[in-house]
Structures are given as structure tokens and as C-alpha cells.
Scaffold this motif. Structure first.
Motif, PDB file in Angstrom:
ATOM      1  N   LYS A  89      -3.714  -1.489 -10.725  1.00 15.47           N
ATOM      2  CA  LYS A  89      -5.050  -0.905 -10.620  1.00 15.47           C
ATOM      3  C   LYS A  89      -5.551  -0.393 -11.960  1.00 15.47           C
ATOM      4  N   GLY A  90      -4.625  -0.231 -12.920  1.00 16.12           N
ATOM      5  CA  GLY A  90      -5.000   0.307 -14.209  1.00 16.12           C
ATOM      6  C   GLY A  90      -4.508   1.721 -14.430  1.00 16.12           C
ATOM      7  N   ASN A  91      -3.694   2.223 -13.524  1.00 12.48           N
ATOM      8  CA  ASN A  91      -3.080   3.529 -13.748  1.00 12.48           C
ATOM      9  C   ASN A  91      -2.129   3.445 -14.942  1.00 12.48           C
TER      10      ASN A  91
ATOM     11  N   LEU B 252       0.834  -1.200   0.000  1.00 13.81           N
ATOM     12  CA  LEU B 252       0.000   0.000   0.000  1.00 13.81           C
ATOM     13  C   LEU B 252       0.867   1.247   0.000  1.00 13.81           C
TER      14      LEU B 252
ATOM     15  N   ILE C 248      -9.110  -3.257  -2.668  1.00 15.88           N
ATOM     16  CA  ILE C 248      -8.682  -2.544  -3.874  1.00 15.88           C
ATOM     17  C   ILE C 248      -8.881  -3.440  -5.093  1.00 15.88           C
TER      18      ILE C 248
ATOM     19  N   GLU D 295      -9.430   4.521  -5.854  1.00 19.73           N
ATOM     20  CA  GLU D 295      -8.681   4.831  -7.073  1.00 19.73           C
ATOM     21  C   GLU D 295      -9.090   3.998  -8.297  1.00 19.73           C
ATOM     22  N   PRO D 296      -9.196   2.675  -8.169  1.00 15.41           N
ATOM     23  CA  PRO D 296      -9.576   1.913  -9.371  1.00 15.41           C
ATOM     24  C   PRO D 296     -10.962   2.303  -9.899  1.00 15.41           C
TER      25      PRO D 296
ATOM     26  N   ASP E  34       6.684  -2.369  -4.037  1.00 14.75           N
ATOM     27  CA  ASP E  34       5.460  -3.136  -4.237  1.00 14.75           C
ATOM     28  C   ASP E  34       4.255  -2.237  -4.498  1.00 14.75           C
ATOM     29  N   TYR E  35       4.196  -1.106  -3.788  1.00  8.60           N
ATOM     30  CA  TYR E  35       2.977  -0.317  -3.954  1.00  8.60           C
ATOM     31  C   TYR E  35       2.891   0.357  -5.306  1.00  8.60           C
TER      32      TYR E  35
ATOM     33  N   LEU F 157       1.406  -2.311  -7.371  1.00 12.83           N
ATOM     34  CA  LEU F 157      -0.031  -2.374  -7.104  1.00 12.83           C
ATOM     35  C   LEU F 157      -0.744  -1.229  -7.817  1.00 12.83           C
TER      36      LEU F 157
ATOM     37  N   GLN G 199      -7.006   5.132  -1.736  1.00 15.75           N
ATOM     38  CA  GLN G 199      -6.391   4.014  -2.447  1.00 15.75           C
ATOM     39  C   GLN G 199      -7.432   3.021  -2.922  1.00 15.75           C
ATOM     40  N   VAL G 200      -8.472   2.823  -2.091  1.00 10.15           N
ATOM     41  CA  VAL G 200      -9.506   1.870  -2.505  1.00 10.15           C
ATOM     42  C   VAL G 200     -10.382   2.487  -3.596  1.00 10.15           C
TER      43      VAL G 200
ATOM     44  N   LYS H  29       0.730  10.260  -9.419  1.00  8.30           N
ATOM     45  CA  LYS H  29      -0.137  10.033  -8.265  1.00  8.30           C
ATOM     46  C   LYS H  29       0.578   9.355  -7.099  1.00  8.30           C
ATOM     47  N   HIS H  30       1.565   8.530  -7.403  1.00  9.74           N
ATOM     48  CA  HIS H  30       2.191   7.760  -6.317  1.00  9.74           C
ATOM     49  C   HIS H  30       3.695   7.971  -6.172  1.00  9.74           C
TER      50      HIS H  30
END
Ligand code: ATP
Ligand code: MG
Lengths: 349, 310, 340
Positions: free
Chosen positions: B210-212, A103, A167, A115-116, B202-203, B206, A112-113, B220-221
Motif C-alpha cells: 500500500k506504500g506504508n 487482509l 484497496i 489507508e492508501p 500475506d496481510y 499487502l 484498510q481501504v 499500524k499492523h
């Protein structure tokens, strides 16, 4: 049963400083709609690489040299990056192994949840957050409304894995890939997460690919099992077939090293001796031969094809060849065979 | 958090006290007085001047006096410059130093962050190589060498900027550039390392799953997570800019505290040297304190972690 | 899958392998580690080039009296401020021509220098040969750097080891001192020291080492903390080996990579401070040359005689860049994970 995902003859290489690593060497498997397929194998057998290739989340040095990944009659390997972005986190999503690091440490979990949802749907931020809250409740985060504004480090490992699951399922994906989702967790928490996944599968009807190197976990969740070794599948079949009628010596080894409730003394854990081959130069014959107590000459010369055991059960070992001698598997495996006979007897009746 | 800040401020003053004491006694160890090499004074005149500055008292009394003054924010009186109080001297000269210092920090940090981020995103390509090359130049070439070269080409030869003058913004451009190189190089390097690290975490994987898009993953990250640690090197960065400014101000004739410091050294103006030493130390400790607090504020792990415990 | 391949029957004989545990390789890790480090260092082209460059500079510095064409401090006022000239080669910038009132004049002819008199990098305002001064200046800078690094090690290494090894109260106390020392800007400490001590090589070395040891001590302390818990050290402790023996036999070899890498960052730092102090006029006293004094002289004359500034600026920058890059290369070579 509809095949929702069909991977054919997948080959993946990594170019490294020391040469080319042939990590995946012709893997075939499929996933039926609504089922859970477990992929098991020792560390380094290529489980993660296989599923990452499905989502095309590979390392930069990876190269798919051959194969097809059919999803709804389209080859995912032919999709553009943009098209894959639309699929990831939407139709197919993934749960990673280590919830402690999966995360974003500087973003609230609510965001974060959500976002998708925001990426794949035309929804307002407020709606997305509301939906995120529902999903957090669904995965069992207590008091989700208040905790939406918290950061990952304020949650326990188990809770974080629930958030990672939230997520992954927030868009109700058709396929959920869980790459060792319980390995980093306590045994009790492991069971809770498995239960959660089963429950979610019921609720949202997703198909699951569940990766693990712990056969103990598999029995509780999988419908079918594929056993992987050194970048290849060596045996696959229904969960009962793999557990009680295993044919490949490698599967025997895995099962034999599994602590069961029947074995009274825990010390009798036989891990398979030796180490997997170096995939820089994969062996000519069966990759398992050097560690195989039942190896034959042919094993060192030629790779075994898949032999059919039943309509759903196949194993790649020369021992199934009609000319092969009868061998006596380890004691614990023989006990399993006996149990299988009883089970069959029971079902016949 | 407040308790933590209060404790830190207490430490700040304690450290300053120790530094001031050490500086004081070091200065007392010096042979001769500033008056010996200045104008020739008769013994009687010397005695009068000494009495005027309190230099005829026992060292310990002088020390108590000095520390007492320090406590009230008085850094003593300059031996040169018409008996001006050192505090006033610093006050007058602070603005130019602060201006070029702040400009250099901002320019260096912003460009450094961009350069480092681009290098990390385009890791192992020519872009990365070029960025690495620039940052190595930035942190290797001493600011005064750069200042001399800039002065020769941009000011003297091509006459784009004034050679050595202090009036408007124009005249601050070259010193700013000379001073910005070091923070630029350091920040770019640090940022690249951080971001390469973050990008392989890892994040980020992830976030990608998510599709980013790749761009969204960065904005964003990755950026925020790699930016936070950059805050930690702002303190050391400020110090090196401060160091550089001493000679850069000299080269461009900027009436700042750096130039004053160098001048005081060459004229043995002990009160000013002491005053500036204490002032520089104060600035440094303050910057580090602010950076620590800032870091706590922007990193949720620390912000909330402390809030819970204290 | 259905058609069973035809295979000679005798191939289906069990080989009856025993439990063939894969042999754990029990090589000598320290040797291969060092070889590995060397291999990685030399496979890094940039670092290799820097190493060679620095090597050449060190050689020239060591043999300065032989290499330098003139005595660096001999003044020939009649030949002052001559531009660079290499023999009778007509290379622009190195042909002794100088721009005067918009006209190009042969500066050597103007001072009636004999045909075979030339200065490769020209002369300064006192007619001293710049090339020789740069060679000696580089030598001085390198000496300062090496000495400062040594002193730095002599203070920082034991300090760090003691602090890390003893831990507890001793550590807290020693760390407080470090905290205070590091709250004074390095340069201020250096300048204070320079005011108190007499200007010169020794003072510069002491002043620089007095600030730099802090970083070294910190790193060593952190490493020692980790090493202390390692099994072989625990074993040595339970076996009752003396502290000094443990330090020299077990600790220092394991600290060597940290030391080497940190040294590569101390050297440019020392060179920087020496140049800085000399530049503002409180470093190396006249008439001796250092890169800082040369640059300072060059800056004063740069409007009309830019060559006097260029050469020291270039050499100083090259040394700084090369040591920094070599430091990076060494770090990557010792700790491959740190790079990507
Ligand atoms: N980026 C990479 N570069 C080179 N080799 C790689 C890379 N990623 C994976 N491999 C290699 O591919 C093989 C399969 O790795 P993979 O991560 O799929 O194993 P795994 O079955 O998931 O193991 P684990 O249970 O430890 O997660 C390993 O031999 C690994 O070394
Ligand atoms: Mg894996």
C-alpha cells in the motif's frame, strides 16, 4: 501505444541454505498503456518473483543481479526505499492471490481501504473513509456504508477479494498487478472477479499485469500473453497468437492440458509430464528440453534465442530455426492452427 | 457472550468445590495434629483444644462444616497466629503480594513485548541474538536464584536497595525484579515467535504494497496482531509469578501470602495451608477466566464470532 | 534476434523422447528424516555446546563417587567455612585468602590446616567439601529430573493416547480431569504432596510428576488426534490390528519427536521444583545435598561467605539454561518450519 513499463534483462537470485537459486534468468517484457498483459506458467516458473521485483517487495534473501525496470523513463531499481513507498499503492498497486489471508484480521475494512489514501494524499480521515466507501461500492460490496466497520472474517472469499481490489485501486493506480487473483476462488466467483477487473479497467483506465497458471482465465481478460518457464519467458504475443498460433512446445503443452468446451471428455487432460528443472543448477541448454517430446540435440547444448513469428509474436524454441525439421504438434494444437487460419481468413475478408 | 461467561463462572465454582474437597481429605490423611509438635500438651488439654477446633467430630461432619463455612467465605481458623480466621490472615497479607506480583507482571510483560518485537524486527541480527539470550536467561534462572544474587549485589554490596525490609516502594524493587525475569523471558520469546509469524503473513505484504514504510507496517499492523495472542500467556505467567513469590517473599522478608504459605507448611498449620491452597486455585482460575474474556474482547474474530452465534 | 545463429545441421535431429515421467523418489523417509534431524541439531552451535555441557554434567554425576574429591557428608568442623583454594596456585578468589575486618587473611593458616589440604570450592559451615557436595547435589537434581520425566511419561503417554484415540465421551471426561488438575497451581499440588508424603527423593519425584504429566498428556492427545486420521493408521485399523499394536507400532514412533521435545522442557521444570522445595526446606532432607539445599545454605551465609552461594547458583542456572536451549534446538531440528 506508449510503453508504460519496460522490464529489461531481469535476473533475480535467491541465496538459500542449499545454494543460490537462479529464479529469474533474463526476463524481458513490457506493458503498454491501457492494456492487460497476462503472464502464464506453471507453479514455480517465477511469475510472482518477477512482479514482486517490479514493486521491490522481495524476500530478504533475494538479489537482483542484473536488469532494469523502466517506469516512465526512470529505473525503479535505482529508486530509494522512500521513493518506492511513494509509488507502491499509489502509482502501481498489487492484488494478491489469497483473499483469505491478505487482509489485516484486526482492522476494519473501512480503515484498510482508506489507508492508501491517507498514506499518499493529504486528505482528512473522514474524507478518506467516504472515498473508501465509494470504492467499496464500485467493487460491488453491497451496503458498503454499514459494512465499513466490519472485519475481514465477516466477508466471504469473493467479497474479500473485492475488498483487496478496492484497496489496490483506491488511488487509481496507473498499473495494477494481479498475482493470481482468482486461483483461491470458486469458478463462478472467478468469473465475477475477472469481470470486475475488466470493468474497472474501463472506468479508471489502468494497465493490468495479470498473472495466472490457468490459461482458461487468460482468454477472457488479456490483450497480450507472456508464457514463462523456469525463470525465463519462452513465448509472447497477442492473445490470439498465443492461443491459436502457439510455437513453443511448452505453450503447446499448456494449451493441450487446458479443458476446452470443444473437448467432450474431460478426462483427456494431458498435463505436461515431468517437473521443472531445479533452479539451483539451471541446465546449460533449453530448460524445457528434458520434458520436451520435440527436443533436439541442440536443445540440450544451447539456449534458444527468440525467433520472430510476427511483429508482435516471438518464441524461444529451436524448432523455429530454418534448419529444424518440421514437427507435428499435438492434435488439439493442430485444430487451433486450423481455427487460426479461419480467423485470419475472416479478418482478411 | 454473557451466557458463555456465566457458564465459565459456574465451572469456576464447581472446580473450586472439587479442589476444596480433595484438599480437605488430603489434610485429614495427615498423621498427627499440629499440636503434637508444638507445645507439649497433656491428653486432657489436647482433647479440649481438639474440641475447640471441632477435630473430635467424625470426619464427614468436619467436612460438611468446612464446606458450609467455605460457602460463606469462611476458610476456618488458623492453628497458629492466635486463632486468627484464615480469611483475615490472607486479607492482611494480600496487599504486599499483590503489589510485587502486579509490578512484576507489568514490568515483565512490557519489557518482554518490547524485547520480543525488537528481536522479530531485527530477525537474524545481533540484536535478535542478544534479545534471545536475555529471554533465555530470564526464563531459565529460577527467581529465587536471581533474588539471592540481587540481594547480595544490589542490596548488600552496593547498598542501593534495602536487603530485607517492607515499607516503601524502594523495598519492592528487588523482589519485583527477581519475579519479573520469568514473565519477561516468556513474553519476549512468545512475542518474537508471534511477530516473526505475523511479519511473514500475506496481510503484512499487502500493507507494504500500500506504500506504508517499514516502520508504519510495524506500528499500524504487525504490533497489534502479534500482541493479541500474548494475552493468552498472561494466565500461566501469573501462576509462575505466584509460585516465585512464595520464596522471593521469604528471601526479602515481605509479609505476603507466599511467605505465609511457606511458614504454614513448616508449622503444619493445616487450616491456613488449606485456605491458601483454595485461595491460590481461586486466583488462578479467575485469572484464566479474565484472560479468556479479555481475549474475546480484543480479538474481533472471537468477539464477533461469538456474538453472532450465541 | 533477427540474425539466426549458425549451427551444424545434424544438431537439429529430434531425440524422440518418450513421455519421460520424472521418477518420484521413493527413498526411506524415516531414515533420512532422523539423519536430517541430527544434521540440523549439530549445525546449531548453541544446542551442540549445551548438549556437550549437559553430557559432561551427566558423566560427572554418574561417576560422582570417583570424581568427588571428598565424601560430601563428612564433617570436619575444625575446617568450617574455608574459602576456595586450588593447591598453592595464587589465583584471586581461589587462594584461600579471606577478608576479615578489612584485612586479607589466609583462612587455611588460621585453622592450622596442613599445607597440602585445600578445598577447590571451599567448605560449608560444617566443614564439608563444597565441590563434592555440588557434584552430589547435581547428581541428585539430575536423578530427580530423569525419574520425574519417566513417571511423567508413564502417566501422560497412555493418558494422552487413550484420550486422543477414543475421543468422544472418554475424551471429554479425561479432559475434564485435566482441566481440574491444571486449575490448581502446580506448586500448590507439589507442596500438598510433599506435606502428605515423607520428604525425600521419591516424594519429590511423585509430586513433580503429578503436575507435569498434564502438559505431556495434552500434547500427546492433540498429536494422536491428528495421527488417527492418517492413512497408514486407518489402514492398520481396517486390517484389524489390535489397539495396543497400533499404539506401539505406529503411534509411539510418530509421537517420539513430541515426546523428546516435551521431555527437554520437563527436565528443567523438575530441576526447578526440586531446587525450590529444597530451598524452602521441604525437599531433600539433611544431610544430603541438592542444588536447592546448597543454595539455601549459601543464601543464609552470603554476606560473609558469598562463594557458598555462587557455585550452586551458577550450576543450577547453567543446567536450566542448557536444557532450555537444547530443548529449543531439538524443536527446531525436528520441525524446521517452527524456526523462522
Ligand atoms: N524467498 C525465496 N527463497 C528461495 N527461493 C525462492 C524464494 N521465493 C521464490 N523462490 C523460488 O523462485 C522460483 C519462482 O517462484 P515464484 O513464486 O515466482 O513462482 P510462481 O511462478 O509465482 O509460482 P506459483 O504459481 O506457485 O505462484 C521458485 O522456484 C521458488 O522456489
Ligand atoms: Mg506465485
Amino acid at each position: 501505444m506508449e510503453k508504460i513499463l519496460d522490464v529489461k534483462n531481469l535476473n533475480v537470485d535467491f541465496s538459500t541454505y542449499n545454494g543460490t537459486v537462479h529464479a529469474i534468468r533474463g526476463v524481458d517484457f513490457h506493458l503498454n498503456s491501457g492494456e492487460t498483459l497476462a503472464i502464464v506458467g506453471e507453479s514455480g516458473s517465477g511469475k510472482s518473483v518477477t512482479v514482486r521485483t517490479v514493486l521491490q517487495l522481495m524476500a530478504k534473501n533475494a538479489k537482483i543481479t542484473q536488469g532494469e525496470i523502466r517506469y516512465h523513463d526512470e529505473d525503479l531499481l535505482k529508486k530509494s526505499e522512500k521513493q518506492m513507498d511513494d509509488i507502491r499503492g499509489n502509482k502501481i498497486s498489487m492484488i494478491f492471490q489469497d483473499p483469505m489471508t491478505s487482509l489485516d484480521p484486526t482492522m476494519t475494512i473501512g480503515k484498510q481501504v482508506a489507508e492508501p489514501l491517507l498514506i499518499h494524499n493529504k486528505v482528512s480521515k473522514a474524507d478518506a473513509l467516504k472515498r473508501a466507501e465509494e470504492v467499496l461500492r464500485l467493487v460491488g460490496i453491497p451496503n458498503p456504508k454499514a459494512r465499513m466497520k466490519d472485519y475481514p472474517h465477516q466477508f466471504s472469499g469473493g467479497q474479500r477479494q473485492r475488498i483487496v481490489i478496492a484497496i489496490a485501486i483506491v488511488n487509481y493506480p496507473e498499473i495494477l498487478i494481479a498475482d493470481e487473483p482468482t486461483t483461491a476462488l470458486d469458478v463462478t466467483v472467478q468469473a465475477q472477479i475477472i469481470d470486475l477487473l475488466k470493468e474497472l479497467q474501463q472506468k479508471i483506465g489502468t494497465s493490468i499485469i495479470f498473472i495466472t497458471h490457468d490459461l482458461g482465465v487468460v482468454a477472457g481478460i488479456a490483450d497480450r500473453v507472456a508464457v514463462m518457464y523456469a525463470g525465463k519467458l519462452v513465448e509472447y504475443g497477442n492473445v490470439d497468437e498465443i492461443f491459436y498460433d502457439p510455437q513453443h512446445p511448452y505453450t503447446w503443452g499448456l494449451l493441450d492440458s487446458m479443458p476446452t468446451l470443444d473437448t467432450d471428455d474431460q478426462n483427456r487432460l494431458n498435463s505436461i509430464p515431468g517437473t521443472p528443472p531445479n533452479l539451483l543448477n539451471p541446465p546449460k541448454g533449453d530448460a524445457f528440453a528434458p520434458r520436451n517430446a520435440y527436443a533436439m540435440e541442440i536443445d540440450e547444448e544451447e539456449q534458444p534465442p527468440f525467433f520472430k513469428v510476427s511483429k508482435t509474436h516471438y518464441a524461444a524454441t529451436w524448432l523455429l530455426h530454418p534448419d529444424a525439421p518440421k514437427v507435428e504438434p499435438p492434435k488439439s494444437i493442430q485444430q487451433r492452427f486450423e481455427k487460426y487460419q479461419q480467423m485470419l481468413g475472416g479478418s482478411v475478408k | 457472550m454473557t451466557k458463555y461467561i456465566l457458564r465459565r463462572i459456574l465451572y469456576l465454582f464447581l472446580t473450586l468445590f472439587i479442589i476444596a474437597s480433595i484438599t480437605f481429605f488430603l489434610m485429614k490423611m495427615l498423621p498427627g495434629t499440629p499440636f503434637t509438635n508444638q507445645n507439649r500438651l497433656s491428653p486432657e488439654q489436647l482433647a479440649i483444644v481438639k474440641a475447640q477446633y471441632g477435630l473430635d467430630q467424625p470426619v464427614f461432619i468436619q467436612y460438611l462444616r468446612y464446606m458450609g463455612g467455605l460457602f460463606q467465605g469462611n476458610l476456618g481458623t488458623s492453628f497458629q497466629f492466635n486463632n486468627e480466621p484464615v480469611t483475615q490472615l490472607i486479607g492482611q497479607r494480600l496487599a504486599p503480594s499483590m503489589q510485587i506480583g502486579a509490578q512484576a507482571m507489568i514490568v515483565g510483560t512490557v519489557l518482554g513485548i518490547l524485547l520480543g518485537a525488537v528481536a522479530a524486527i531485527r530477525k537474524n541480527t545481533w540484536v535478535d541474538t542478544l534479545a534471545t539470550f536475555i529471554s533465555i536467561l530470564g526464563l531459565s534462572i529460577p527467581s529465587f536464584v536471581l533474588a539471592v544474587l540481587l540481594q547480595f549485589y544490589l542490596a548488600y554490596k552496593w547498598q542501593i536497595y534495602p536487603v530485607a525490609l517492607w515499607d516503601n516502594f524502594q523495598s519492592s524493587v528487588l523482589p519485583t525484579l527477581a519475579l519479573a525475569a520469568l514473565p519477561l523471558g516468556n513474553v519476549a520469546r512468545f512475542m518474537r515467535t508471534e511477530m516473526v509469524d505475523v511479519m511473514s503473513s500475506d496481510y503484512i505484504e499487502l500493507a507494504k504494497s500500500k506504500g506504508n514504510s517499514n516502520w508504519q507496517v510495524v506500528t499500524k499492523h504487525a504490533l497489534r496482531n502479534s500482541l493479541i495472542p500474548v494475552v493468552t500467556i498472561i494466565g500461566p505467567m501469573a501462576v509462575s509469578v505466584m509460585t516465585g513469590s512464595m520464596v522471593v517473599e521469604n528471601i526479602f522478608s515481605i509479609p505476603g501470602i507466599g511467605e505465609q504459605f511457606v511458614k504454614s507448611i513448616t508449622t503444619n498449620d493445616y487450616p491456613t495451608i488449606m485456605g491458601l491452597t483454595i485461595f491460590y486455585s481461586f486466583l488462578l482460575i479467575l485469572v484464566i477466566l479474565i484472560v479468556d474474556i479479555l481475549y474475546g474482547l480484543i480479538d474481533p474474530r472471537i468477539r464477533l464470532g461469538n456474538g453472532g452465534k450465541e | 534476434m533477427e540474425q539466426v545463429p549458425k549451427i551444424p545441421k545434424e544438431k537439429f535431429k529430434l531425440l524422440h523422447k518418450k513421455d519421460n515421467q520424472a521418477q518420484e523418489s521413493l527413498g526411506t523417509p524415516s531414515l533420512t528424516y532422523l539423519q536430517d534431524v541430527r544434521r540440523r541439531l549439530f549445525s546449531n552451535k548453541v544446542a551442540t555446546v549445551c548438549l556437550i555441557l549437559l553430557g559432561i554434567m551427566v558423566l560427572i554425576s554418574v561417576f560422582a563417587p570417583v570424581v568427588a574429591p571428598h565424601n560430601p557428608n563428612t564433617q570436619r568442623v575444625e575446617y568450617s567455612n574455608l574459602p576456595p583454594k586450588i593447591g598453592n596456585l595464587d589465583i584471586p578468589g581461589f587462594n584461600g585468602m579471606q577478608n576479615m575486618d578489612g584485612k586479607s587473611v589466609d583462612a587455611y593458616k588460621a585453622v592450622n590446616a596442613p599445607k597440602d589440604t585445600y578445598y577447590i570450592l571451599g567448605t560449608d559451615y560444617l566443614g564439608r567439601d563444597l565441590l563434592s557436595r555440588i557434584i552430589y547435589g547435581t547428581r541428585l537434581s539430575l536423578i530427580v529430573a530423569v525419574l520425574a520425566t519417566l513417571v511423567d511419561l508413564i502417566i501422560g503417554l497412555p493418558y494422552g493416547i487413550v484420550s486422543g484415540w477414543k475421543g468422544g465421551k472418554v475424551d471429554t471426561f479425561l479432559q475434564r480431569i485435566i482441566e481440574i488438575v491444571s486449575s490448581v497451581p502446580n506448586l500448590v499440588v507439589v507442596i500438598l504432596m510433599m506435606i502428605i508424603l515423607k520428604p525425600g527423593l521419591v516424594s519429590i519425584v511423585i509430586a513433580i510428576a503429578l503436575t507435569d504429566w498434564v502438559t505431556m498428556a495434552r500434547l500427546i492427545r492433540a498429536q494422536t488426534f491428528q495421527l488417527k486420521e492418517q492413512e497408514y493408521i486407518l489402514a492398520a485399523r481396517t486390517l484389524g490390528e489390535s489397539s495396543t499394536k497400533i499404539a506401539t507400532k505406529h503411534l509411539i514412533p510418530n509421537l517420539s519427536s513430541t515426546i523428546i521435545i516435551q521431555t527437554m522442557f520437563t527436565i528443567p521444570n523438575a530441576i526447578f521444583f526440586e531446587a525450590f522445595l529444597s530451598f524452602i526446606g521441604i525437599g531433600i532432607p539433611a544431610p544430603n545435598a541438592s542444588l536447592g539445599t546448597l543454595l539455601s545454605d549459601g543464601q543464609k551465609a552470603f554476606r560473609f561467605l558469598p562463594y557458598q552461594m555462587w557455585a550452586p547458583a551458577l550450576i543450577l542456572s547453567i543446567i536450566m539454561i542448557a536444557t532450555n536451549l537444547l530443548g529449543d534446538g531439538l524443536r527446531d531440528a525436528f520441525d524446521p518450519q517452527s524456526s523462522d
